[in-house]
Design a protein around this motif. Structure first.
Motif, PDB file in Angstrom:
ATOM      1  N   ALA A 149       0.830  -1.207   0.000  1.00 42.85           N
ATOM      2  CA  ALA A 149       0.000   0.000   0.000  1.00 42.85           C
ATOM      3  C   ALA A 149       0.864   1.257   0.000  1.00 42.85           C
ATOM      4  O   ALA A 149       0.576   2.220  -0.727  1.00 42.85           O
ATOM      5  N   SER A 150       1.939   1.261   0.786  1.00 42.29           N
ATOM      6  CA  SER A 150       2.822   2.427   0.834  1.00 42.29           C
ATOM      7  C   SER A 150       3.536   2.641  -0.491  1.00 42.29           C
ATOM      8  O   SER A 150       3.759   3.774  -0.917  1.00 42.29           O
ATOM      9  N   ARG A 151       3.905   1.529  -1.144  1.00 42.89           N
ATOM     10  CA  ARG A 151       4.563   1.660  -2.439  1.00 42.89           C
ATOM     11  C   ARG A 151       3.599   2.256  -3.476  1.00 42.89           C
ATOM     12  O   ARG A 151       3.981   3.126  -4.270  1.00 42.89           O
ATOM     13  N   PHE A 152       2.351   1.794  -3.456  1.00 39.31           N
ATOM     14  CA  PHE A 152       1.368   2.379  -4.373  1.00 39.31           C
ATOM     15  C   PHE A 152       1.045   3.822  -3.981  1.00 39.31           C
ATOM     16  O   PHE A 152       0.766   4.663  -4.847  1.00 39.31           O
ATOM     17  N   ASP A 153       1.059   4.116  -2.672  1.00 46.57           N
ATOM     18  CA  ASP A 153       0.867   5.506  -2.244  1.00 46.57           C
ATOM     19  C   ASP A 153       1.963   6.406  -2.807  1.00 46.57           C
ATOM     20  O   ASP A 153       1.705   7.556  -3.191  1.00 46.57           O
ATOM     21  N   LEU A 154       3.187   5.897  -2.831  1.00 44.48           N
ATOM     22  CA  LEU A 154       4.290   6.668  -3.404  1.00 44.48           C
ATOM     23  C   LEU A 154       4.057   6.922  -4.890  1.00 44.48           C
ATOM     24  O   LEU A 154       4.254   8.041  -5.381  1.00 44.48           O
ATOM     25  N   GLN A 155       3.615   5.880  -5.606  1.00 45.37           N
ATOM     26  CA  GLN A 155       3.318   6.066  -7.022  1.00 45.37           C
ATOM     27  C   GLN A 155       2.174   7.058  -7.224  1.00 45.37           C
ATOM     28  O   GLN A 155       2.217   7.903  -8.123  1.00 45.37           O
ATOM     29  N   ASP A 156       1.149   6.971  -6.361  1.00 46.47           N
ATOM     30  CA  ASP A 156       0.029   7.898  -6.501  1.00 46.47           C
ATOM     31  C   ASP A 156       0.443   9.314  -6.133  1.00 46.47           C
ATOM     32  O   ASP A 156      -0.049  10.282  -6.734  1.00 46.47           O
ATOM     33  N   SER A 157       1.331   9.440  -5.152  1.00 46.52           N
ATOM     34  CA  SER A 157       1.849  10.765  -4.825  1.00 46.52           C
ATOM     35  C   SER A 157       2.593  11.354  -6.023  1.00 46.52           C
ATOM     36  O   SER A 157       2.444  12.542  -6.339  1.00 46.52           O
TER      37      SER A 157
ATOM     38  N   ALA B 166      -2.557   3.729  -9.373  1.00 48.66           N
ATOM     39  CA  ALA B 166      -1.871   3.488  -8.106  1.00 48.66           C
ATOM     40  C   ALA B 166      -2.797   3.660  -6.916  1.00 48.66           C
ATOM     41  O   ALA B 166      -2.695   2.912  -5.931  1.00 48.66           O
ATOM     42  N   ASP B 167      -3.719   4.646  -6.967  1.00 46.01           N
ATOM     43  CA  ASP B 167      -4.593   4.853  -5.807  1.00 46.01           C
ATOM     44  C   ASP B 167      -5.540   3.680  -5.610  1.00 46.01           C
ATOM     45  O   ASP B 167      -5.827   3.289  -4.465  1.00 46.01           O
ATOM     46  N   ILE B 168      -6.016   3.089  -6.702  1.00 45.62           N
ATOM     47  CA  ILE B 168      -6.908   1.932  -6.580  1.00 45.62           C
ATOM     48  C   ILE B 168      -6.134   0.712  -6.101  1.00 45.62           C
ATOM     49  O   ILE B 168      -6.628  -0.071  -5.264  1.00 45.62           O
ATOM     50  N   GLN B 169      -4.929   0.529  -6.593  1.00 46.06           N
ATOM     51  CA  GLN B 169      -4.119  -0.591  -6.126  1.00 46.06           C
ATOM     52  C   GLN B 169      -3.738  -0.427  -4.653  1.00 46.06           C
ATOM     53  O   GLN B 169      -3.666  -1.407  -3.905  1.00 46.06           O
ATOM     54  N   ALA B 170      -3.511   0.806  -4.218  1.00 43.04           N
ATOM     55  CA  ALA B 170      -3.227   1.042  -2.797  1.00 43.04           C
ATOM     56  C   ALA B 170      -4.443   0.687  -1.941  1.00 43.04           C
ATOM     57  O   ALA B 170      -4.308   0.078  -0.869  1.00 43.04           O
ATOM     58  N   ALA B 171      -5.638   1.059  -2.413  1.00 47.34           N
ATOM     59  CA  ALA B 171      -6.854   0.722  -1.665  1.00 47.34           C
ATOM     60  C   ALA B 171      -7.063  -0.786  -1.622  1.00 47.34           C
ATOM     61  O   ALA B 171      -7.490  -1.340  -0.594  1.00 47.34           O
ATOM     62  N   ALA B 172      -6.757  -1.476  -2.729  1.00 47.57           N
ATOM     63  CA  ALA B 172      -6.894  -2.934  -2.739  1.00 47.57           C
ATOM     64  C   ALA B 172      -5.895  -3.579  -1.778  1.00 47.57           C
ATOM     65  O   ALA B 172      -6.223  -4.557  -1.088  1.00 47.57           O
TER      66      ALA B 172
ATOM     67  N   THR C 260      -5.752   8.516 -16.544  1.00 51.17           N
ATOM     68  CA  THR C 260      -5.918   7.293 -17.321  1.00 51.17           C
ATOM     69  C   THR C 260      -4.639   6.495 -17.528  1.00 51.17           C
ATOM     70  O   THR C 260      -4.721   5.315 -17.883  1.00 51.17           O
ATOM     71  N   GLN C 261      -3.490   7.102 -17.315  1.00 53.13           N
ATOM     72  CA  GLN C 261      -2.239   6.392 -17.579  1.00 53.13           C
ATOM     73  C   GLN C 261      -1.638   5.898 -16.267  1.00 53.13           C
ATOM     74  O   GLN C 261      -1.478   6.691 -15.326  1.00 53.13           O
ATOM     75  N   PRO C 262      -1.280   4.611 -16.186  1.00 45.13           N
ATOM     76  CA  PRO C 262      -0.647   4.107 -14.965  1.00 45.13           C
ATOM     77  C   PRO C 262       0.662   4.826 -14.686  1.00 45.13           C
ATOM     78  O   PRO C 262       1.413   5.149 -15.609  1.00 45.13           O
ATOM     79  N   GLN C 263       0.916   5.103 -13.411  1.00 43.69           N
ATOM     80  CA  GLN C 263       2.130   5.791 -12.989  1.00 43.69           C
ATOM     81  C   GLN C 263       3.198   4.778 -12.636  1.00 43.69           C
ATOM     82  O   GLN C 263       2.969   3.861 -11.854  1.00 43.69           O
ATOM     83  N   GLU C 264       4.365   4.916 -13.271  1.00 44.93           N
ATOM     84  CA  GLU C 264       5.467   4.024 -12.945  1.00 44.93           C
ATOM     85  C   GLU C 264       6.071   4.377 -11.595  1.00 44.93           C
ATOM     86  O   GLU C 264       6.007   5.528 -11.151  1.00 44.93           O
TER      87      GLU C 264
END
Length: 428
Positions: free
Chosen positions: A128-136, A257-263, A422-426
């Protein structure tokens, strides 16, 4: 040979120190005077404070995993009994005293897979933290691009206002000469002078807008001290780069990333519920001891097992709290999906509207306004138009130029918002 190793060691240390200096050195102000968007995005990754906070949160989650996976430490206890309050406890050293000395070691043995469950909870927290970083990074990149285009717009608006002021200054000088020659009335000169003063005010306001935009962008890239040095070199995105918003693959939504963090947080809550349920599996404590009593020359060993009795409480509260947290995490995941869908819908509407506006300005409005302004200039110079009509024509053309610049800025920011939605964040 020894000297060779010393020289090699010194060279290695020097290279390491230089590399560290490169990572931590400040950007020279001259490097910011021709700042491209790609350069700004690289500075964002290393200097943006919100991104740095997200990185520290990830590092903290990784540290939590280290502690979650550890077994409980054994407990060593030393005790001594039969100490006489009155009289002697014997002569000689400690071992010769008439004291009952005990050395004991106790070890808690966890059951029910608690350690494995704690580790699973910690691993989900890391995800979740890793996806939070991507979403940030996704959000801050969007904010950066918006700030970048705001400054680009401010620079262009300032140039237009300066050009407008220069034109009015020349017209005023010419009008004052014509006034002396009697070719123009004092009233017309006064009107031109008022518009020239307005143009100066517009230039000053444009300068203030540019300075504010510089400060906002400088914060985004961690260059507050060098804000006044910022000058952008990129052009506006062209309509050739406009995406087809009608053919969006909505399966990409789950890759945000935000949806993957929530999952990941939902999975974490599931593991936490299992961990709470495992509390009902009794842990046991095993102990061994060595006992020494010198008078009787008795050296004995013993063992003990401790088992908790759930006579009063069976962790119903922890289990209920874990259930609530799981429900909350699932609802948060659904909320994040709904927000993402709304974000995509808004971004699509804004981008389509911005594309239409830019196309109309480029294909029709600016060209027609330029033709009308040139015709007004020609008519005025040949005495076929009054100064009031000329000033109105110039004002309309200047307003359209500024509106066109705003439309291009809206398109650039709408395009950035669409890409962010719409584009995934690396991973940074």
């Amino acid at each position: 040979m020894k000297h060779r190793y010393i020289v090699l060691l010194l060279c290695t240390l020097g290279l390491v120190s230089l590399a560290h200096a490169d990572e931590t050195s400040e950007v020279h102000p001259s490097d910011l005077q021709h700042l491209s968007l790609s350069q700004a995005e690289r500075l964002l990754q290393t200097n943006n404070r919100e991104v740095l906070f997200a990185r520290r949160a990830l590092e903290g989650s990784q540290a939590d995993k280290l502690s979650a996976g550890q077994k409980p430490n054994p407990v060593l206890s030393l005790s001594s009994t039969n100490f006489k309050l009155h009289g002697s406890n014997g002569n000689g050293g400690l071992q010769d005293k008439t004291l009952d000395s005990i050395v004991r070691v106790d070890q808690l043995i966890e059951r029910g897979g608690k350690r494995e469950l704690r580790t699973a909870v910690a691993e989900d927290a890391i995800k979740a933290s890793r996806f939070d970083l991507q979403d940030s990074m996704r959000q801050q990149t969007l904010n950066l691009r918006s700030s970048y285009y705001d400054l680009l717009l401010a620079q262009q608006a300032e140039r237009l206002q300066q050009e407008n002021q220069a034109i009015f200054d020349k017209v005023l000088q010419s009008a004052e000469l014509r006034l002396k020659a009697g070719d123009i009335s004092a009233t017309d000169v006064a009107r031109i002078r008022v518009d020239a003063l307005r143009a100066k005010n517009d230039v000053r306001q444009a300068q203030a807008d540019r300075e504010k935009a510089q400060a906002i962008l400088a914060y985004m890239i961690g260059q507050e001290k060098n804000a006044t040095s910022l000058y952008l070199t990129d052009e506006w995105p062209t309509l050739a780069n406009a995406p087809n918003t009608g053919n969006t693959d909505m399966t990409l939504l789950d890759q945000r990333a935000d949806i993957q963090a929530a999952a990941a947080r939902t999975a974490q809550a599931m593991e936490a519920r299992k961990l709470a349920e495992s509390l009902q599996t009794r842990d046991i404590t095993v102990g061994v001891q060595y006992e020494h009593y010198p008078d009787d020359s008795r050296n004995t060993v013993g063992a003990a097992v401790s088992i908790p009795l759930f006579t009063n409480y069976q962790y119903q509260g922890e289990i209920a709290r874990a259930e609530v947290n799981l429900t909350t995490a699932e609802e948060a995941r659904q909320q994040t999906q709904a927000i993402a869908l709304g974000e995509i819908s808004r971004a699509r509407a804004d981008l389509n509207a911005a594309i239409d506006k830019v196309r109309r300005y480029d294909e029709q409005m600016l060209a027609e306004a330029k033709t009308a302004a040139d015709a007004a200039e020609f008519a005025y110079q040949h005495g076929a138009m009054g100064v009031t009509d000329l000033l109105d024509a110039r004002r309309v053309y200047r307003t359209l130029q500024l509106d066109a610049a705003n439309a291009r800025a809206d398109y650039a920011k709408s395009l950035a918002a669409w890409q962010a939605a719409t584009q995934p964040q690396e991973a940074p």
